[in-house]
Design a protein around this motif. Structure first.
Motif, PDB file in Angstrom:
ATOM      1  N   ARG A 808       0.818  -1.223   0.000  1.00 57.89           N
ATOM      2  CA  ARG A 808       0.000   0.000   0.000  1.00 57.89           C
ATOM      3  C   ARG A 808       0.848   1.267   0.000  1.00 57.89           C
ATOM      4  O   ARG A 808       0.312   2.374   0.046  1.00 57.89           O
ATOM      5  N   GLY A 809       2.181   1.125  -0.015  1.00 59.59           N
ATOM      6  CA  GLY A 809       3.044   2.297  -0.066  1.00 59.59           C
ATOM      7  C   GLY A 809       3.028   3.101   1.208  1.00 59.59           C
ATOM      8  O   GLY A 809       3.104   4.335   1.179  1.00 59.59           O
ATOM      9  N   VAL A 810       2.929   2.426   2.351  1.00 58.87           N
ATOM     10  CA  VAL A 810       2.834   3.106   3.645  1.00 58.87           C
ATOM     11  C   VAL A 810       4.187   3.047   4.341  1.00 58.87           C
ATOM     12  O   VAL A 810       4.771   1.963   4.470  1.00 58.87           O
ATOM     13  N   PRO A 811       4.710   4.169   4.803  1.00 61.13           N
ATOM     14  CA  PRO A 811       6.013   4.156   5.483  1.00 61.13           C
ATOM     15  C   PRO A 811       5.935   3.440   6.833  1.00 61.13           C
ATOM     16  O   PRO A 811       4.945   3.552   7.549  1.00 61.13           O
ATOM     17  N   VAL A 812       6.982   2.697   7.171  1.00 61.33           N
ATOM     18  CA  VAL A 812       7.117   2.027   8.472  1.00 61.33           C
ATOM     19  C   VAL A 812       8.239   2.728   9.221  1.00 61.33           C
ATOM     20  O   VAL A 812       9.382   2.763   8.756  1.00 61.33           O
ATOM     21  N   GLU A 813       7.917   3.276  10.388  1.00 61.49           N
ATOM     22  CA  GLU A 813       8.879   4.055  11.169  1.00 61.49           C
ATOM     23  C   GLU A 813       9.293   3.254  12.401  1.00 61.49           C
ATOM     24  O   GLU A 813       8.455   2.848  13.200  1.00 61.49           O
ATOM     25  N   GLU A 814      10.589   2.980  12.547  1.00 58.40           N
ATOM     26  CA  GLU A 814      11.113   2.249  13.695  1.00 58.40           C
ATOM     27  C   GLU A 814      11.204   3.200  14.888  1.00 58.40           C
ATOM     28  O   GLU A 814      11.770   4.299  14.779  1.00 58.40           O
ATOM     29  N   VAL A 815      10.640   2.810  16.029  1.00 59.89           N
ATOM     30  CA  VAL A 815      10.632   3.678  17.204  1.00 59.89           C
ATOM     31  C   VAL A 815      11.012   2.876  18.439  1.00 59.89           C
ATOM     32  O   VAL A 815      10.893   1.652  18.479  1.00 59.89           O
ATOM     33  N   ASP A 816      11.455   3.591  19.457  1.00 66.13           N
ATOM     34  CA  ASP A 816      11.775   2.990  20.753  1.00 66.13           C
ATOM     35  C   ASP A 816      10.639   3.278  21.729  1.00 66.13           C
ATOM     36  O   ASP A 816       9.726   4.067  21.456  1.00 66.13           O
ATOM     37  N   ASP A 817      10.697   2.636  22.896  1.00 70.94           N
ATOM     38  CA  ASP A 817       9.746   2.908  23.992  1.00 70.94           C
ATOM     39  C   ASP A 817       8.293   2.743  23.546  1.00 70.94           C
ATOM     40  O   ASP A 817       7.427   3.565  23.855  1.00 70.94           O
ATOM     41  N   LEU A 818       8.016   1.694  22.810  1.00 72.88           N
ATOM     42  CA  LEU A 818       6.663   1.407  22.365  1.00 72.88           C
ATOM     43  C   LEU A 818       6.154   0.186  23.140  1.00 72.88           C
ATOM     44  O   LEU A 818       6.791  -0.870  23.110  1.00 72.88           O
ATOM     45  N   PRO A 819       5.015   0.306  23.860  1.00 71.78           N
ATOM     46  CA  PRO A 819       4.527  -0.845  24.628  1.00 71.78           C
ATOM     47  C   PRO A 819       3.915  -1.933  23.758  1.00 71.78           C
ATOM     48  O   PRO A 819       3.521  -2.976  24.263  1.00 71.78           O
ATOM     49  N   TYR A 820       3.805  -1.693  22.454  1.00 73.13           N
ATOM     50  CA  TYR A 820       3.267  -2.656  21.509  1.00 73.13           C
ATOM     51  C   TYR A 820       4.349  -3.022  20.497  1.00 73.13           C
ATOM     52  O   TYR A 820       5.346  -2.314  20.337  1.00 73.13           O
ATOM     53  N   SER A 821       4.111  -4.108  19.778  1.00 70.85           N
ATOM     54  CA  SER A 821       5.016  -4.444  18.688  1.00 70.85           C
ATOM     55  C   SER A 821       4.910  -3.422  17.570  1.00 70.85           C
ATOM     56  O   SER A 821       5.896  -3.130  16.886  1.00 70.85           O
ATOM     57  N   CYS A 822       3.703  -2.891  17.358  1.00 68.97           N
ATOM     58  CA  CYS A 822       3.508  -1.879  16.326  1.00 68.97           C
ATOM     59  C   CYS A 822       2.232  -1.109  16.593  1.00 68.97           C
ATOM     60  O   CYS A 822       1.382  -1.534  17.389  1.00 68.97           O
ATOM     61  N   VAL A 823       2.105   0.021  15.915  1.00 67.60           N
ATOM     62  CA  VAL A 823       0.921   0.874  16.005  1.00 67.60           C
ATOM     63  C   VAL A 823       0.596   1.359  14.601  1.00 67.60           C
ATOM     64  O   VAL A 823       1.487   1.820  13.879  1.00 67.60           O
ATOM     65  N   GLY A 824      -0.670   1.251  14.210  1.00 59.65           N
ATOM     66  CA  GLY A 824      -1.108   1.771  12.922  1.00 59.65           C
ATOM     67  C   GLY A 824      -1.778   3.116  13.081  1.00 59.65           C
ATOM     68  O   GLY A 824      -2.631   3.292  13.954  1.00 59.65           O
ATOM     69  N   LEU A 825      -1.386   4.081  12.261  1.00 58.84           N
ATOM     70  CA  LEU A 825      -1.975   5.420  12.301  1.00 58.84           C
ATOM     71  C   LEU A 825      -2.845   5.611  11.065  1.00 58.84           C
ATOM     72  O   LEU A 825      -2.355   5.527   9.932  1.00 58.84           O
ATOM     73  N   ILE A 826      -4.136   5.858  11.276  1.00 58.25           N
ATOM     74  CA  ILE A 826      -5.047   6.187  10.176  1.00 58.25           C
ATOM     75  C   ILE A 826      -4.772   7.621   9.748  1.00 58.25           C
ATOM     76  O   ILE A 826      -4.460   8.482  10.570  1.00 58.25           O
ATOM     77  N   HIS A 827      -4.888   7.865   8.444  1.00 57.36           N
ATOM     78  CA  HIS A 827      -4.600   9.219   7.941  1.00 57.36           C
ATOM     79  C   HIS A 827      -5.470  10.240   8.675  1.00 57.36           C
ATOM     80  O   HIS A 827      -6.696  10.174   8.627  1.00 57.36           O
ATOM     81  N   PRO A 828      -4.861  11.201   9.387  1.00 58.13           N
ATOM     82  CA  PRO A 828      -5.638  12.084  10.269  1.00 58.13           C
ATOM     83  C   PRO A 828      -6.441  13.166   9.579  1.00 58.13           C
ATOM     84  O   PRO A 828      -7.340  13.736  10.169  1.00 58.13           O
TER      85      PRO A 828
END
Length: 845
Positions: A808-828
């Motif tokens: 889908r051409g969506v960027p994946v941003e590596e972050v620290d201090d995340l209580p989940y394995s990942c988080v999806g952000l809907i276009h705001p």
């Protein structure tokens, strides 16, 4: 036709459609006054970029109340002349929500003796639905018909003064295709056939083909259909205008954002806000939502002068320009208050009238554009389709000395008075704000002394779902033959704009590629044992604390595969044959009360254990608790003083958000059932709640996708996990013992993280932040994703996430201090510009 009209006084007046016409080549052609009646604007809409903006409707363009009322009243007089006095008295007038509620009421006034009803998008508790219909090309809530008098539409004696109603008069602001009118007549003719219909509109912009369709339809049903319009014409659209219009809207919005940030940012209000008591007559409804009779009309006419005097008395002495601002469907009451205020103030003041609206339209400060400015504020009437932005156009910068905001009491909420609410927005652009509240008319509810004689029975496979019939009973109704799917981008626009609730339509089912299907198979093989451990642990915890024979009730549909697996574990390890049902819960709307009544009639509510797949931020956990409390407080099992009823706690397979106390694990790992949609959930869609499809005693709806049987892996998922039950049994026993002795109180760590992420990324809406592997997968499959946050170092659990994001051409941003394995952000700030022509997301913010 020329963009400038030469007036007799030799002054060039710019047509408020010039800006759009010059840039897109849109041409408006018709009779002499068409351009005086209509301007043009642009909107974010996947079907039609341009918007016809009426100068005499009182919705988007402030106009003299007498002009707005006179436009409708004059059309009503023409209908009266067409029908004759006797038939006019026996007619019923029906207006369309939201834009034509006031126009239709004025038309009814012009008929003099006809009762009036308007459709509504606001369900009202205790009022039976007499009908409904769809608005063509709209994802907004369906039109509901909620007359207090059930005979009103049928034209019984009580509704029409003792005679059968022979004519239905339908009123809309414009005819573009005529589809909405056809849908209405088709729906009502089936239940209340009649010989004659009259269609009324300010402008008729249909094509020749659309006109022929209406003629053929009238012949088909054997009825006479007359049209009464003030003006007619056509809109000529050049090839590619939709795409060019969408690009122009995106460019303008980007330019405006770059110049001044959000044009609707809160501004500290400087004008005082004063509440003025209207003394609205108690016997008069606030409008036509439940019907408005000639007797109501007479009582209102008598009271209007006094109410206008009270408004005038509250205005500052130096006020000269006054805007009376109505509210969405509440158009007629503020319109009539405006006409009365015109009469009271006379030549000493200039009175204008308009209303707020749900429709997002681009604003361009140019005299050749119909929408010069807009104010944006949150909904303040607790709408059934959830929160969202609302708009007031051409108010800011219009030089009004005072604004009289008229709302009904349902909308007089804290949101109205909030720092970013409507009143604060108005206070920044005028010298004085008056708030006038019209009491919301509430028909006496029909008493429910007993339940319906027969509640619906659960649906079971193979007729509904590919699960074995004993595995789950679906407390749903089958909507398989109803067209409910809409493209993802259209749904996202409708949901975020406040035009629709996510449960009113379905996303188009994602069909996985061979690569993705192989990934699911590999993920299932790798995680089956871990899933089996979590299934065993949560089931054993439930049996220990809620046993010995709990009734499993999964929250459809993500909870259903888990509920089936829990049932299999109980049978495999303990020989228990636990009942299992699936029930619908909808964020912002609550749980299916009819399904709860069915459960209470067949089981002890105290035995019911609600089951879901996983938690994210805990929204459904909170929703369920509130819904159960409301259900029982309303007289359900275990009411305020009764015995214990339903326990709102949820048992989940995985609780990475720390939102529940009964879970199999709190790790955020890949649950393969989250990778797919219906093809891993018994071929059942997500649930649907729409007022025209779900009555007060109906279950919520869903579809059975029988046509996807060749791709169904629901049975494969169950088989792969149950095959690992024996090998994880000892681990389950140890983990269950440890959990039962531990402090499992919810920490709500996930909710705190979501709030932090929402603010850190400038989203300011926790509903657009979807934490955890399961919720992130849903974002990529069903919504318009903006970006994915991945915990640095997360491994195989995110392989399918990365694949979907790449597709889908969506960027994946590596972050620290995340209580989940990942988080999806809907276009705001979703627009069609959020995705490219290939359907992929635009990189970056």
């Amino acid at each position: 036709m020329s963009g400038r009209v030469r007036r007799e006084e030799a002054v060039d007046v710019v047509w408020s459609g010039d800006w759009v016409a010059e840039r897109l080549g849109v041409a408006l052609e018709g009779d002499g006054e068409l351009q005086e009646l209509l301007g043009l604007a642009l909107r974010r809409n996947p079907k039609r970029a341009h918007l016809l903006v009426s100068n005499v409707l009182g919705k988007h363009v402030p106009q003299k109340p007498s002009v707005v009322y006179g436009a409708g009243y004059g059309l009503g007089e023409r209908v009266r002349a067409l029908l004759g006095a006797d038939d006019a008295r026996r007619a019923v007038v029906l207006g369309y929500a939201e834009t034509a509620t006031g126009l239709g009421h004025a038309v009814a006034d012009g008929l003099r003796d006809a009762p009036y009803l308007h459709s509504t998008r606001r369900p009202v508790a205790g009022v039976a639905q007499a009908g409904g219909f769809e608005e063509a090309h709209s994802h907004a809530t369906s039109h509901l018909l909620l007359p207090e008098d059930p005979e009103l539409l049928g034209g019984g004696a009580e509704a029409s003064g003792g005679a059968e109603a022979s004519t239905l008069v339908l009123v809309d602001d414009e005819f573009s295709t005529g589809n909405t009118v056809l849908n209405t007549i088709r729906a009502l003719h089936a239940s209340h056939p009649r010989e004659r219909y009259v269609i009324v509109a300010l402008v008729d912009m249909r094509s020749a083909g659309d006109r022929d369709r209406l003629t053929a339809f009238a012949a088909e049903i054997g009825a006479r259909v007359d049209l009464v319009t003030r003006s007619s014409g056509t809109v000529t659209l050049p090839e590619g205008v939709l795409e060019r219009g969408q690009a122009l809207v995106a460019a303008q919005e980007a330019e405006q954002a770059g110049q001044a940030g959000r044009a609707d940012e809160a501004v500290a209000g400087v004008a005082p806000v004063t509440r003025v008591a209207l003394d609205w007559p108690a016997e008069v409804p606030d409008g036509g939502r439940h019907g408005f009779t000639p007797a109501h009309r007479a009582a209102l006419e008598a009271a209007l002068p006094g109410m206008a005097e009270r408004i005038a008395g509250a205005l500052d002495s130096d006020v000269r320009r006054v805007l009376v601002l109505g509210f969405e469907e509440l158009m007629y009451a503020p319109l009539r208050l405006g006409t009365a205020l015109e009469a009271v103030l006379g030549a000493d003041a200039e009175v204008r009238y308009s209303t707020t609206t749900r429709s997002p339209v681009l604003a361009v400060d140019d005299p050749g554009y119909a929408i010069r400015t807009r104010l944006v504020f949150p909904a303040h009437d607790d709408p059934a389709d959830g929160p969202g932005d609302r708009y007031a156009y051409n108010v800011a910068g219009a030089g009004f000395d005072a604004v009289v905001a008229v709302v009904d009491s349902t909308a007089d909420t804290p949101e109205l008075h909030a720092p970013d609410g409507l009143l604060a927005r108005l206070a920044a652009h005028t010298g004085q704000v008056l708030l006038a509240v019209v009491p919301s008319y509430a028909p006496l509810p029909v008493p429910h002394t007993q339940e319906p004689a027969v509640l619906p029975e659960p649906l079971r496979g193979p007729d509904f779902s590919s699960y074995a019939p004993e595995d789950v009973g679906w407390l749903l109704q089958d909507l398989s033959h109803t067209e409910l799917e809409a493209p993802t981008e259209e749904r996202e626009e409708a949901i975020q704009s406040g035009g629709a609730h996510y449960a009113e339509s379905l996303p188009v089912e994602y069909q996985p590629s061979a690569e993705y299907q192989a990934l699911f198979t590999a993920a299932l093989d790798a995680s089956a044992a871990r899933i089996a451990r979590a299934v065993g642990t949560v089931t054993e915890t439930v049996l220990a604390e809620r046993g010995p024979r709990p009734v499993l009730v999964s929250l459809a549909r993500a909870g259903t595969p888990v509920g089936v697996l829990m049932r299999h574990w109980a049978r495999h390890r303990h020989g228990l044959d636990l009942p299992h049902y699936a029930i619908s819960i909808v964020r912002g709307r609550g749980i299916d009360a009819t399904a709860l009544r069915w459960l209470a009639a067949h089981h002890d509510p105290a035995d019911v254990v609600f089951v879901d797949g996983w938690t994210g931020k805990g929204a459904i956990t909170r929703e369920l608790a509130a819904a159960i409390e409301e259900f029982e407080a309303s007289g359900g099992p275990g009411g305020p003083s009764g015995p214990v009823g339903f326990n709102p706690e949820i048992a989940v397979l995985a609780d990475p958000g720390g939102c529940v106390r009964t879970y199999g694990t709190r790790e955020d790992f890949l649950i393969p059932s989250a990778c797919l949609n219906s093809t891993v959930s018994g071929l059942i869609s997500r649930t649907v709640l729409r007022a025209d499809l779900v009555g007060p005693d109906d279950f919520h709806g869903a579809k059975f996708y029988r046509e996807l049987a060749g791709s169904d892996v629901s049975g494969d998922f169950l088989a792969a996990v149950t095959a690992r039950f024996d090998e994880v049994a000892d681990q389950v026993d140890a983990e269950t013992k440890e959990l039962l002795a531990a402090d499992r109180a919810p920490t709500w760590e996930g909710w705190a993280a979501v709030e932090r992420i929402s603010e850190e990324y400038g989203i300011h809406d926790v509903n657009l932040v979807k934490p955890g592997v399961g919720e992130t997968t849903r974002v990529l499959l069903r919504r318009v994703p903006w970006k994915i946050l991945a915990k640095r170092g997360a491994g195989a659990d995110l392989t399918h996430i990365r694949l979907l994001a790449e597709q889908r051409g969506v960027p994946v941003e590596e972050v620290d201090d995340l209580p989940y394995s990942c988080v999806g952000l809907i276009h705001p700030r979703f627009t069609r510009g959020a995705t490219g022509a290939d359907g992929k997301a635009v990189q970056g913010a």
